[in-house]
Design an enzyme around this catalytic site. Structure first.
Site, mmCIF file in Angstrom:
data_model
loop_
_atom_site.group_PDB
_atom_site.id
_atom_site.type_symbol
_atom_site.label_atom_id
_atom_site.label_comp_id
_atom_site.label_asym_id
_atom_site.label_seq_id
_atom_site.Cartn_x
_atom_site.Cartn_y
_atom_site.Cartn_z
ATOM 1 N N ASP A 1 -24.453 17.208 -0.646
ATOM 2 C CA ASP A 1 -24.649 15.858 -1.177
ATOM 3 C C ASP A 1 -24.605 14.897 0.000
ATOM 4 O O ASP A 1 -23.552 14.710 0.624
ATOM 5 C CB ASP A 1 -23.566 15.526 -2.198
ATOM 6 C CG ASP A 1 -23.826 14.213 -2.914
ATOM 7 O OD1 ASP A 1 -24.997 13.785 -2.980
ATOM 8 O OD2 ASP A 1 -22.859 13.599 -3.407
ATOM 9 N N ASP B 1 -27.625 3.881 0.670
ATOM 10 C CA ASP B 1 -27.621 2.476 1.073
ATOM 11 C C ASP B 1 -29.058 1.995 1.216
ATOM 12 O O ASP B 1 -29.863 2.617 1.916
ATOM 13 C CB ASP B 1 -26.888 2.300 2.401
ATOM 14 C CG ASP B 1 -25.379 2.478 2.245
ATOM 15 O OD1 ASP B 1 -24.911 2.494 1.097
ATOM 16 O OD2 ASP B 1 -24.687 2.595 3.267
ATOM 17 N N GLU C 1 -20.531 12.032 4.381
ATOM 18 C CA GLU C 1 -20.357 10.600 4.153
ATOM 19 C C GLU C 1 -20.036 9.913 5.479
ATOM 20 O O GLU C 1 -19.258 10.431 6.285
ATOM 21 C CB GLU C 1 -19.215 10.366 3.148
ATOM 22 C CG GLU C 1 -18.812 8.930 2.924
ATOM 23 C CD GLU C 1 -19.969 8.032 2.512
ATOM 24 O OE1 GLU C 1 -20.120 6.961 3.140
ATOM 25 O OE2 GLU C 1 -20.713 8.405 1.578
ATOM 26 N N LYS D 1 -33.580 -5.289 4.328
ATOM 27 C CA LYS D 1 -34.459 -5.962 5.280
ATOM 28 C C LYS D 1 -35.379 -4.955 5.966
ATOM 29 O O LYS D 1 -34.967 -3.864 6.355
ATOM 30 C CB LYS D 1 -33.632 -6.706 6.321
ATOM 31 C CG LYS D 1 -32.784 -7.830 5.742
ATOM 32 C CD LYS D 1 -31.976 -8.513 6.817
ATOM 33 C CE LYS D 1 -31.117 -9.635 6.233
ATOM 34 N NZ LYS D 1 -30.276 -10.294 7.260
ATOM 35 N N ASN E 1 -22.798 11.436 10.092
ATOM 36 C CA ASN E 1 -24.095 10.786 9.916
ATOM 37 C C ASN E 1 -25.084 11.905 9.586
ATOM 38 O O ASN E 1 -25.468 12.686 10.459
ATOM 39 C CB ASN E 1 -24.493 10.057 11.198
ATOM 40 C CG ASN E 1 -25.841 9.361 11.096
ATOM 41 O OD1 ASN E 1 -26.589 9.554 10.150
ATOM 42 N ND2 ASN E 1 -26.160 8.550 12.100
ATOM 43 N N ASP F 1 -31.364 3.123 -7.672
ATOM 44 C CA ASP F 1 -31.572 2.035 -8.624
ATOM 45 C C ASP F 1 -32.396 0.920 -7.989
ATOM 46 O O ASP F 1 -32.641 -0.105 -8.623
ATOM 47 C CB ASP F 1 -30.232 1.473 -9.104
ATOM 48 C CG ASP F 1 -29.344 1.001 -7.958
ATOM 49 O OD1 ASP F 1 -29.042 1.823 -7.071
ATOM 50 O OD2 ASP F 1 -28.964 -0.194 -7.945
#
Length: 292
Positions: A111, A189, A137, A193, A164, A225
């Site tokens: 994951d 995330d 994570e 921009k 990472n 989302d």
């Protein structure tokens, strides 16, 4: 490849669901209508997303570890992290897999961007014999709390790493003794921009590494989302149509809307971000691929 099947009565108890494995499906099975209706009736009684998160993961009993002295309750973290920072450019050290997992030969699920870890912990607790679970994570406080929960729950088939993923995935996965059968990238995330799009976790190098290391029949699940992020991920994985096919083209149990997004959650449990977004009325865009 083993798939998940729900086996539930019309009115299941709130935190105990009967689950079983079956070889009749090559992927996670869809949640049947009675369970969806039952969950909806519970959710209607909770108006705040933290309450919904606690309900979704009630059978983990993680609140038992929030008490004084645990120091792992509601941690304060930065919402977004720059993965291009100098502190994240080095790959992490490959662990001794036999010290991390009780059976390091089991198929592996990774994951990427696992967040709080509840989603992966839920899978590891409910399906301990099918896979090992590795969460990557970039926010270390979340990793520390997740590992604390794993220890307290006594789980031997799950491990979290501060890493990472764009850098470390290619370094870690080829060293794992068993096959890579599932990769999930769920609500990463967004880095809205345009000049920050290079910070997004799904880059060509990661896609190529996932495709290369995924075993035949292995699957990739994407969701967001944020439509722009979902489209970006979709386009990059669609570019590997030479070896990846969308799941609805292989399995009639999976259906899509007119835009090609899955109509059902294939995982059997929602992520925290998914819960928050749906409470706010957002659509969750999902894609699922299988290596052929």
């Amino acid at each position: 490849m083993l798939g998940l099947r729900w086996n539930c009565s019309a009115s299941p108890p709130s935190s105990r669901f009967a689950l079983c494995f079956t070889k009749s499906s090559s992927s996670f099975a869809l949640i049947p209508a009675p369970l969806r209706a039952f969950r909806a009736s519970c959710w209607s009684q909770c108006s705040r997303s933290p309450n919904l998160v606690e309900l979704e993961y009630a059978d983990l009993n993680l609140k038992d570890f929030y008490g004084a002295g645990c120091q792992v309750g509601h941690v304060r973290i930065r919402q977004h992290v720059n993965p291009l920072s100098s502190s994240f450019v080095a790959p992490v050290k490959v662990p001794e897999w036999k010290q991390v997992f009780s059976n390091p030969s089991l198929p592996l699920m990774v994951d990427i961007g696992c967040g709080s870890g509840r989603f992966l912990i839920w899978l590891a607790k409910h399906f301990p014999e099918s896979r090992n679970y590795l969460g990557l994570e970039i926010r270390n406080k979340l990793v520390q709390r997740s590992q604390f929960w794993v220890k307290e729950l006594g789980l031997k088939n799950i491990h979290f790493m501060f890493a990472n993923a764009t850098i470390s995935f290619e370094h870690l996965v080829p060293a794992y003794p068993g096959p890579l059968t599932l990769v999930s990238i769920l609500c990463p995330d967004p880095h809205f921009k345009k000049r920050h799009h290079k910070r997004r976790v799904v880059q060509k190098s990661l896609v190529d590494s996932v495709v290369k290391n995924l075993s035949l029949g292995g699957q990739v699940i994407l969701q967001s989302d944020v439509l722009d992020v979902a489209l970006d991920m979709r386009d990059q994985f669609d570019a590997r149509a030479d070896v990846l096919k969308h799941i609805d083209a292989l399995d009639a149990n999976f259906t899509c809307d007119a835009q090609g997004w899955l109509l059902e959650n294939p995982m059997g449990i929602r992520t925290e971000r998914e819960i928050h977004a749906e409470l706010e009325g957002a659509k969750i865009y999902k894609r699922m691929y299988q290596k052929v």
